[in-house]
Design a protein around this motif. Structure first.
Motif: not given
Length: 222
Positions: A199-205
């Motif tokens: 959730g965190a990583d793909q939101s940043i991307e």
């Protein structure tokens, strides 16, 4: 000096009684534990007593379906990034595709191990299986027609389609994470950590790609 002896004895007994009746110091409170919430949801602060032991939390059907589905979801992302070296000369596109490929290859390895360790069926990571099992595409997955469109494009047109489709693909993964946490899943320690990371990583991307798409003069997909 009998009186002095009696006074001394009385003082000693009184001291012992006082020591026995004094309140025993309380041990320091156990530290609170911060439990990540689903994407867009606030974290929860739990007392240590309220945190279940990791070895007492069983996996659920939702956990297994999430991991199996995310392997297939990541597999399609790898198919998309594999096109970049031969279809784009944009350095920014190459960099973001490289980051996506590296992280999702590692995550596929992690998810396969998680399923194997629990005796669950492991999808073939060399092929993406777009469906959910009921004939519908998983959230964010490209149809074969869309993938063919991407494969035929080159240069600036490819860059635009790649970023547009990858944003939608990542948004689909975020929907899958949200569905997991909104069901009876995501509580077992390993999957909780992994799903929260996704959730965190793909939101940043997604944020990075939306900025990149804006630089191309294209409206970001919602």
């Amino acid at each position: 000096m009998p009186t002095l002896r009696y006074l001394s004895a009385f003082a000693l007994v009184t001291g012992v009684i006082a020591g026995c009746t004094a309140e025993t110091p309380k041990p320091p409170a156990a530290p609170a534990v911060v439990q990540p919430g689903a994407p867009g949801k606030p974290v929860q602060v739990l007392s240590s007593d309220a945190v279940p032991r990791a070895d007492n939390i069983p996996i659920t059907a939702a956990d297994v379906l999430f991991m199996q589905g995310m392997i297939s979801h990541h597999a399609q992302a790898l198919r998309m990034t594999a096109l970049v070296p031969t279809h784009s000369t944009n350095r920014d596109i190459s960099l973001i595709a490289g980051r996506i490929a590296a992280s999702q290859e590692d995550e596929i390895t992690l998810m396969r191990r998680w399923l194997q360790d629990r005796g669950q069926t492991v999808p073939d990571a060399n092929h993406d299986h777009s469906g959910t099992g009921d004939g519908e595409l998983m959230p964010g997955m490209l149809t074969e027609e869309q993938f063919a469109e991407l494969r035929k494009a080159n240069g600036a047109e490819f860059d635009r389609l790649f970023v547009k489709y990858m944003i939608a693909h990542h948004m689909g993964a975020l929907q899958m994470v949200e569905k997991l946490f909104n069901s009876d899943g995501g509580q077992e320690t390993e999957i909780n950590i992994y799903a929260t990371h996704v959730g965190a990583d793909q939101s940043i991307e997604v944020d990075r790609m939306q900025k990149l798409l804006a630089e191309m003069g294209v409206t970001s997909p919602k």
